[in-house]
Design a protein around this motif. Structure first.
Motif, short mmCIF file in Angstrom:
data_model
loop_
_atom_site.label_atom_id
_atom_site.label_comp_id
_atom_site.label_asym_id
_atom_site.label_seq_id
_atom_site.Cartn_x
_atom_site.Cartn_y
_atom_site.Cartn_z
N LEU A 1 -54.70 4.87 -27.91
CA LEU A 1 -56.26 5.06 -27.72
C LEU A 1 -56.52 4.90 -26.52
O LEU A 1 -57.61 5.66 -25.96
N ASP A 2 -55.91 3.93 -25.51
CA ASP A 2 -56.44 3.94 -24.12
C ASP A 2 -56.30 5.32 -23.51
O ASP A 2 -57.20 5.72 -22.62
N LEU A 3 -55.26 6.02 -23.65
CA LEU A 3 -55.20 7.48 -23.11
C LEU A 3 -56.10 8.61 -23.52
O LEU A 3 -56.56 9.30 -22.90
N VAL A 4 -56.76 8.19 -24.73
CA VAL A 4 -57.65 8.96 -25.27
C VAL A 4 -58.91 8.68 -24.51
O VAL A 4 -59.74 9.64 -24.30
N TRP A 5 -59.30 7.62 -24.43
CA TRP A 5 -60.49 7.04 -23.63
C TRP A 5 -60.41 7.71 -22.28
O TRP A 5 -61.21 8.21 -21.64
N GLU A 6 -59.27 7.55 -21.54
CA GLU A 6 -59.05 8.02 -20.29
C GLU A 6 -59.29 9.53 -20.47
O GLU A 6 -59.84 10.00 -19.31
N ARG A 7 -58.79 10.37 -21.32
CA ARG A 7 -59.20 11.81 -21.29
C ARG A 7 -60.48 12.27 -21.45
O ARG A 7 -61.00 12.85 -20.78
N LEU A 8 -61.22 11.01 -22.37
CA LEU A 8 -62.71 11.48 -22.40
C LEU A 8 -63.34 11.31 -21.12
O LEU A 8 -64.40 11.88 -20.94
N ALA A 9 -62.89 10.17 -20.47
CA ALA A 9 -63.68 10.04 -19.15
C ALA A 9 -63.29 11.00 -18.01
O ALA A 9 -64.05 11.23 -17.14
N VAL A 10 -62.04 11.33 -18.01
CA VAL A 10 -61.53 12.32 -16.77
C VAL A 10 -60.84 13.58 -17.61
O VAL A 10 -59.68 13.37 -17.92
N LYS A 11 -61.77 14.71 -17.62
CA LYS A 11 -61.42 15.99 -18.60
C LYS A 11 -60.01 16.43 -17.91
O LYS A 11 -59.21 16.98 -18.39
N GLU A 12 -59.65 16.20 -16.54
CA GLU A 12 -58.52 16.81 -15.94
C GLU A 12 -57.34 16.17 -16.04
O GLU A 12 -56.28 16.37 -15.62
N ALA A 13 -57.34 14.96 -16.67
CA ALA A 13 -56.37 13.98 -17.02
C ALA A 13 -55.20 14.64 -17.71
O ALA A 13 -55.49 15.40 -18.63
#
Length: 193
Positions: free
Chosen positions: A50-62
């Motif tokens: 879930l943390d990785l999902v939030w990271e992707r939501l915040a940083v589209k290029e992640a």
């Protein structure tokens, strides 16, 4: 279809994902309690995904391999032969997060509805278990007017309003995540403390 469901479907995919992530946050304590009481499952593993999902939501290029995350998530499901109430609520957290991962992997058009319904379904099951009402009509009324269901509906309304009204920048995502965490209390009113 309700106005609420139509509003969910009208959201941009990114906003739908943020809505689902907030609901997943609120489902995590149910999984955590199951893992704690049975020794099955891995709350930390779920948290990382879930943390990785939030990271992707915040940083589209992640660059995150969500196919791999989906594989890891499948391994965290409660055992199929465990039909306990706790296992079913833990499974809801996995199912909701899985639907969210599906959208990040490019499919699942109705995933946002699935996550919304999954969360409400868990509340309904909890009310049915705790109230023990036999009469179907009385039970339906009881579920609809039960404080936990009212809280669930208010929570989903608040999350939907938050994603509708704001650009999803880092600060708004943080606020949404805090809202989803609900001070560690799940949709069933349970917490790990």
């Amino acid at each position: 279809m309700s106005g609420f469901h139509q509003r969910l479907l009208q959201l941009e995919p990114h906003h739908q994902q943020a809505f689902m992530a907030a609901l997943c946050e609120r489902l995590l304590p149910n999984y955590g309690l199951y893992a704690e009481t049975t020794g099955q499952g891995d709350l930390h593993g779920l948290r990382v995904i879930l943390d990785l999902v939030w990271e992707r939501l915040a940083v589209k290029e992640a660059r995150i391999d969500f196919d791999r995350q989906a594989e890891k998530l499948a391994e965290l499901e409660p055992p199929l032969d465990d039909d306990s109430f706790g296992a079913r609520r833990a499974l809801e957290a996995v199912v909701a997060l899985s639907a969210l991962l599906d959208t990040l992997r490019g499919d699942a058009l109705d995933a946002v509805l699935e996550v919304s319904r999954t969360s409400k379904g868990g509340v309904r099951a909890f009310i049915e278990l705790t109230e023990g009402e036999e009469d179907a009509q009385r039970l339906a009324v009881l579920v609809k007017t039960h404080p936990l269901m009212e809280e669930e509906n208010d929570f989903q309304d608040a999350v939907l309003e938050a994603v509708e009204q704001s650009p999803l920048d880092r600060d708004n995502l943080k606020a949404l995540r805090r809202l989803g965490r609900n001070e560690g209390v799940s949709n069933l009113g349970l917490s790990l403390d």
